[in-house]
Design an enzyme around this catalytic site. Structure first.
Site, PDB file in Angstrom:
ATOM      1  N   HIS A 105       5.273  -3.592  -7.412  1.00 14.80           N
ATOM      2  CA  HIS A 105       4.157  -2.763  -6.951  1.00 14.80           C
ATOM      3  C   HIS A 105       3.413  -2.091  -8.100  1.00 14.80           C
ATOM      4  O   HIS A 105       2.393  -1.427  -7.862  1.00 14.80           O
ATOM      5  CB  HIS A 105       4.668  -1.692  -5.975  1.00 14.80           C
ATOM      6  CG  HIS A 105       4.955  -2.230  -4.617  1.00 14.80           C
ATOM      7  ND1 HIS A 105       6.084  -2.957  -4.325  1.00 14.80           N
ATOM      8  CD2 HIS A 105       4.245  -2.168  -3.460  1.00 14.80           C
ATOM      9  CE1 HIS A 105       6.071  -3.310  -3.049  1.00 14.80           C
ATOM     10  NE2 HIS A 105       4.976  -2.846  -2.506  1.00 14.80           N
ATOM     11  N   SER A 128       0.897  -3.217  -0.070  1.00 16.73           N
ATOM     12  CA  SER A 128       2.258  -2.839  -0.441  1.00 16.73           C
ATOM     13  C   SER A 128       3.210  -3.096   0.709  1.00 16.73           C
ATOM     14  O   SER A 128       2.794  -3.255   1.856  1.00 16.73           O
ATOM     15  CB  SER A 128       2.316  -1.354  -0.817  1.00 16.73           C
ATOM     16  OG  SER A 128       2.253  -0.543   0.360  1.00 16.73           O
ATOM     17  N   ASP A 129       4.487  -3.128   0.400  1.00 13.66           N
ATOM     18  CA  ASP A 129       5.476  -3.089   1.465  1.00 13.66           C
ATOM     19  C   ASP A 129       5.721  -1.622   1.811  1.00 13.66           C
ATOM     20  O   ASP A 129       5.243  -0.704   1.137  1.00 13.66           O
ATOM     21  CB  ASP A 129       6.775  -3.779   1.045  1.00 13.66           C
ATOM     22  CG  ASP A 129       7.555  -4.309   2.241  1.00 13.66           C
ATOM     23  OD1 ASP A 129       7.314  -3.816   3.357  1.00 13.66           O
ATOM     24  OD2 ASP A 129       8.392  -5.193   2.054  1.00 13.66           O
ATOM     25  N   CYS A 130       6.468  -1.412   2.872  1.00 15.95           N
ATOM     26  CA  CYS A 130       6.601  -0.091   3.487  1.00 15.95           C
ATOM     27  C   CYS A 130       7.032   0.997   2.491  1.00 15.95           C
ATOM     28  O   CYS A 130       8.154   0.961   1.969  1.00 15.95           O
ATOM     29  CB  CYS A 130       7.605  -0.195   4.628  1.00 15.95           C
ATOM     30  SG  CYS A 130       7.548   1.176   5.777  1.00 15.95           S
ATOM     31  N   ASN A 131       6.117   1.928   2.211  1.00 16.14           N
ATOM     32  CA  ASN A 131       6.385   3.107   1.367  1.00 16.14           C
ATOM     33  C   ASN A 131       6.813   2.763  -0.060  1.00 16.14           C
ATOM     34  O   ASN A 131       7.380   3.600  -0.752  1.00 16.14           O
ATOM     35  CB  ASN A 131       7.462   3.999   2.007  1.00 16.14           C
ATOM     36  CG  ASN A 131       7.039   4.563   3.345  1.00 16.14           C
ATOM     37  OD1 ASN A 131       5.849   4.754   3.602  1.00 16.14           O
ATOM     38  ND2 ASN A 131       7.992   4.828   4.217  1.00 16.14           N
TER      39      ASN A 131
END
Length: 316
Positions: A105, A128-131
């Site tokens: 990220h 992005s992936d979760c958080n």
């Protein structure tokens, strides 16, 4: 063993590349590589995940580092992404893990240089992936969420997938004022997202045709799914001609089948009740969508329809 291997097409880079290209065209129709073109109303933006080397996490742990050389990354994990990009794939999600000592990220070389330029993803949208943007603080590559937001944007991540709480990208105004990222970088991300929305016709028609819901679980789709399942089976061994299963053994005793394991079946209290064992037949994450209106038999129920002497899960 990595717990999400069932989400991947194959461990074979060549086969994965063929599947990835076919999925890109199937979901969104024909698209030029790297740039946007109008997407048909009955199609959606195809988003592939997770970039990159997600299945190689150390110890099989979700988000653990993917320790490998650049050569291994290129030869085994990037061919599928190259095929996806060349087929016009327009969406991608960065992975939880780090690759080559940097979290995906906040990895400008991996995302901007390799994926966007070298592999041809171009102006596609990366989410992005979760958080995972705020998680850059845990990776020790950002001092706080403001720094994390700037690092992710510079790293080529256009959107932040928010799972509860506020998006890390709400800190971008602070990051820009602090000089952590230039507005020109933000402008590029905004252009990519808007280009995708215009291509998908979301400004002219933000909601899809509700009549298309009739296609879900249609007879045509069921037949196609059955054909894909039948033609996709590879029988490596058939010792003593065990298959196909006979209704009786050589002595006239009826066949008995035992179903073992948590995905074998469940005892339903009503005919339309869904259970994890049934929903898992549709793949990952369907257990979170019990209202999909698709009747799915469990393994036990399907075998029982062919062989009454099926024992095990679902017995009550």
């Amino acid at each position: 063993r990595f717990g999400r291997l069932q989400e991947g097409f194959s461990e074979n880079p060549t086969l994965t590349a063929v599947y990835a290209a076919a999925a890109a065209v199937g979901f969104q129709g024909e698209q030029p590589a790297g740039t946007w073109s109008s997407i048909p109303q009955d199609k959606v933006i195809s988003l592939a995940k997770h970039y990159a080397a997600y299945g190689a996490a150390a110890g099989g742990l979700n988000g653990a580092p993917a320790e490998m050389s650049e050569r291994t990354l290129r030869e085994f994990f990037l061919p599928g992404w190259r095929a996806f990009a060349r087929a016009g794939g327009k969406g991608a999600m960065t992975a939880h893990n780090s690759v080559l000592d940097r979290p995906c990220h906040a990895h400008p070389w991996l995302v901007n240089t390799v994926f966007r330029k070298e592999l041809g993803f171009g102006d596609g949208i990366i989410v992005s992936d979760c958080n995972d943007i705020e998680a850059l603080v845990d990776f020790r590559v950002a001092q706080n969420i403001t720094h994390a937001a700037a690092a992710a944007l510079i790293g080529g991540v256009d959107l932040d997938l928010q799972c509860g709480g506020n998006s890390a990208y709400t800190e971008l105004d602070v990051a820009i004022r602090a000089g952590l990222v230039n507005t020109s970088v933000l402008d590029k991300a905004v252009r990519r997202v808007l280009a995708g929305k215009f291509a998908a016709g979301l400004f002219e028609k933000p909601l899809t045709d509700p009549g298309m819901a009739k296609m879900i679980n249609s007879k045509q789709h069921q037949q196609l799914a059955l054909r894909a399942a039948e033609e996709g089976v590879v029988l490596l061994m058939n010792r003593n001609r065990t298959l196909p299963l006979p209704p009786h053994n050589g002595k006239g005793v009826a066949l008995r089948i035992g179903v073992i394991g948590p995905n074998g079946g469940c005892a339903r209290t009503s005919q339309d009740q869904q259970c994890p064992a049934a929903l898992n037949m549709l793949g990952s994450y369907t257990q979170y969508a019990p209202g999909i209106g698709v009747e799915v038999p469990t393994i036990h129920e399907a075998l029982s329809a062919m062989c009454p002497n099926t024992l095990g899960k679902g017995e009550g």
